[in-house]
Motif scaffolding. Structure first.
Motif, short mmCIF file in Angstrom:
data_model
loop_
_atom_site.label_atom_id
_atom_site.label_comp_id
_atom_site.label_asym_id
_atom_site.label_seq_id
_atom_site.Cartn_x
_atom_site.Cartn_y
_atom_site.Cartn_z
N UNK A 1 0.58 6.17 -20.10
CA UNK A 1 1.81 7.07 -20.19
C UNK A 1 3.13 6.62 -20.13
N UNK A 2 3.12 5.29 -20.31
CA UNK A 2 4.43 4.35 -20.23
C UNK A 2 4.47 3.55 -21.40
N UNK A 3 4.16 4.01 -22.28
CA UNK A 3 4.16 3.15 -23.82
C UNK A 3 5.79 3.19 -24.09
N UNK B 1 0.73 -1.25 -0.08
CA UNK B 1 -0.13 0.01 0.18
C UNK B 1 0.93 1.18 -0.03
N UNK B 2 2.20 1.09 0.07
CA UNK B 2 2.79 2.17 0.28
C UNK B 2 3.44 2.71 -1.24
N UNK B 3 3.25 2.00 -2.11
CA UNK B 3 3.81 2.31 -3.65
C UNK B 3 2.61 3.54 -4.18
N UNK B 4 3.45 4.42 -4.97
CA UNK B 4 2.63 5.54 -5.57
C UNK B 4 2.15 4.76 -7.07
N UNK B 5 1.04 5.31 -7.43
CA UNK B 5 0.33 4.80 -8.80
C UNK B 5 1.42 4.78 -9.79
N UNK B 6 2.27 5.85 -9.88
CA UNK B 6 3.16 5.92 -11.15
C UNK B 6 4.19 4.92 -10.67
N UNK B 7 4.57 4.55 -9.62
CA UNK B 7 5.52 3.27 -9.39
C UNK B 7 4.84 2.29 -9.78
N UNK B 8 3.70 1.81 -9.55
CA UNK B 8 3.04 0.65 -9.75
C UNK B 8 3.16 0.50 -11.39
N UNK B 9 2.87 1.53 -11.85
CA UNK B 9 2.98 1.39 -13.48
C UNK B 9 4.17 1.06 -14.14
N UNK B 10 5.33 1.60 -13.35
CA UNK B 10 6.75 1.29 -13.80
C UNK B 10 6.81 -0.21 -13.58
N UNK B 11 6.31 -0.94 -12.58
CA UNK B 11 6.51 -2.39 -12.29
C UNK B 11 5.65 -3.27 -13.29
N UNK B 12 4.41 -2.69 -13.50
CA UNK B 12 3.69 -3.52 -14.35
C UNK B 12 4.34 -3.32 -15.90
N UNK B 13 4.94 -2.37 -16.42
CA UNK B 13 5.42 -2.11 -17.64
C UNK B 13 6.75 -3.25 -17.67
N UNK B 14 7.55 -3.11 -16.72
CA UNK B 14 8.62 -4.03 -16.83
C UNK B 14 8.12 -5.63 -16.69
N UNK B 15 7.06 -5.61 -16.00
CA UNK B 15 6.86 -7.17 -15.81
C UNK B 15 6.32 -7.69 -16.95
N UNK B 16 5.34 -6.87 -17.34
CA UNK B 16 4.30 -7.51 -18.56
C UNK B 16 5.42 -7.56 -19.74
N UNK B 17 6.26 -6.38 -20.13
CA UNK B 17 6.96 -6.61 -21.38
C UNK B 17 8.07 -7.79 -21.28
N UNK B 18 8.62 -8.04 -19.82
CA UNK B 18 9.48 -8.98 -20.00
C UNK B 18 8.66 -10.45 -20.17
N UNK B 19 7.58 -10.42 -19.47
CA UNK B 19 6.76 -11.66 -19.71
C UNK B 19 6.32 -12.13 -21.35
N UNK B 20 5.95 -10.95 -21.80
CA UNK B 20 5.62 -11.10 -23.35
C UNK B 20 6.70 -11.62 -24.09
N UNK C 1 -0.13 -2.11 -27.21
CA UNK C 1 -1.34 -2.43 -27.70
C UNK C 1 -2.50 -2.81 -26.73
N UNK C 2 -1.69 -3.55 -25.68
CA UNK C 2 -2.85 -3.96 -24.51
C UNK C 2 -2.97 -2.87 -23.50
N UNK C 3 -2.15 -1.83 -23.29
CA UNK C 3 -2.28 -0.71 -22.29
C UNK C 3 -3.39 0.32 -22.96
N UNK C 4 -3.03 0.48 -24.32
CA UNK C 4 -3.69 1.58 -25.11
C UNK C 4 -5.29 1.02 -25.25
N UNK C 5 -5.46 -0.43 -25.73
CA UNK C 5 -6.70 -0.81 -25.82
C UNK C 5 -7.22 -0.78 -24.46
N UNK C 6 -6.94 -1.01 -23.45
CA UNK C 6 -7.72 -0.99 -22.12
C UNK C 6 -7.94 0.50 -21.62
N UNK C 7 -6.86 1.46 -22.01
CA UNK C 7 -7.25 2.78 -21.87
C UNK C 7 -8.50 3.29 -22.72
#
Length: 339
Positions: A157-159, A100-119, A172-178
């Motif tokens: 904002x992290x494309x 609960x201590x992560x900022x929303x922008x920091x979580x976005x950084x984590x998702x970006x790195x994790x999902x790009x690597x998994x893909x 495409x995943x992120x922009x499609x969801x947006x």
């Protein structure tokens, strides 16, 4: 002051400079060699002081003490170590749901790195065992968004600015969801969107180019116009992707639409079946739009990147694309440009 109130006041005071570590995060670290510099809040002097350095060996007594201090809310990580923290959490993505201590922008950084690597891992080896890890991380994303769909804004904002298969798929995943979330904001706010629908749409958007893993790399990287035969080979990726879905047990309508129909156009000018408006579902229309937008706005071997506002405007004027969704995309791009 109650203990819980005391913890909260400490965390609030230090929030801009430090992450407060909770037990879930601590247990994800190496028990005796934490991967980050850790700091302890000393209440008697009201200061944050070093506790141990990254990789430093802890004694059994220190391990026990550290767990106790974390439980009391007194252990922190410097936000200056954000890149290291992002990398660590990205390998255990579900931790973003409990920290609960992560900022929303920091979580976005984590998702970006994790999902790009998994893909990237999955596209390199598109088999069920590897896909299971990607699916797990995509479901963490949908869990995160299902509780507050507006969180997608930080991710949009992290494309990635450069083109390759995993970058394009992430974009495409992120922009499609947006676009989807903005177009259906009232339904999300009213709790009318089913979680399974969001799960399946997310998978379809991120995996729409699945069949490209079966296309020779030299064709995808070619910096000159493709010949007729080469173009025909590349265009087979929609059918190849559809065939791969069965092996992955991903036969959901939203996923199939994205994979098979993202190059179809409302006016019948697309491929492979030259479908027209009545035959194209919402997932297909959405995926077609963001697939084109994300391709247009990054540098590719045969074309420079186009400004997002220009690309969105061109798509909004093109009858081949869903006009309602195009206007939503245009509005998102204009809003991002004002930030």
């Amino acid at each position: 002051m109650a203990a819980s109130d005391k913890k909260a006041s400490i965390a609030d005071a230090l929030d801009e400079q430090y992450y407060q570590i909770n037990l879930d995060i601590l247990e994800s670290f190496s028990k005796y060699r934490p991967p980050l510099n850790l700091f302890r809040f000393k209440e008697d002097v009201a200061r944050v002081l070093p506790y141990c350095k990254a990789g430093e060996r802890l004694s059994n007594e220190q391990v026990e003490q550290l767990a106790q201090l974390v439980d009391e809310g007194l252990v922190f990580v410097s936000r200056a170590d954000h890149p290291v923290y992002v990398k660590h959490i990205s390998y255990q993505l579900d931790l973003v749901l409990v920290d609960k201590n992560l900022h929303e922008t920091e979580i976005a950084d984590i998702f970006t790195q994790a999902l790009t690597r998994r893909l990237g891992e999955f596209f390199a080896q598109p088999v069920p065992m590897v896909f299971a890890k990607l699916w797990t991380d995509m479901m963490v994303l949908t869990e995160y968004l299902f509780h507050d769909a507006h969180r997608i804004r930080a991710l949009s904002r992290r494309l990635h600015p450069t083109h390759n298969l995993c970058n394009h798929s992430f974009n495409c995943g992120v922009m499609g969801l947006a676009v989807h979330i903005k177009a259906n904001a009232q339904h999300y706010e009213a709790g009318e969107v089913k979680r399974k629908f969001l799960d399946h749409l997310t998978a379809g958007l991120f995996l729409h180019d699945l069949g490209m893993t079966k296309i020779p790399a030299f064709l995808l990287e070619k910096d000159k116009p493709l010949t007729g035969d080469e173009r025909a080979k590349v265009q087979r990726h929609t059918q190849l992707g559809y065939e791969m879905l069965a092996k992955l047990d991903l036969r959901f309508p939203e996923v199939e639409e994205c994979v098979t129909d993202h190059h179809e156009r409302l006016n019948g000018s697309g491929y492979p079946q030259k479908k027209q408006a009545p035959a194209l579902g919402q997932a297909a229309r959405l995926c077609a739009l963001v697939d084109s937008f994300c391709a247009m706005t990054v540098k590719r071997p045969f074309a420079p990147a186009m400004e997002p506002a220009k690309a969105a405007a061109l798509l909004a004027q093109d009858a081949a694309y869903d006009q309602e969704l195009s206007r939503v995309l245009q509005a998102l791009v204009m809003l991002a440009g004002k930030k």
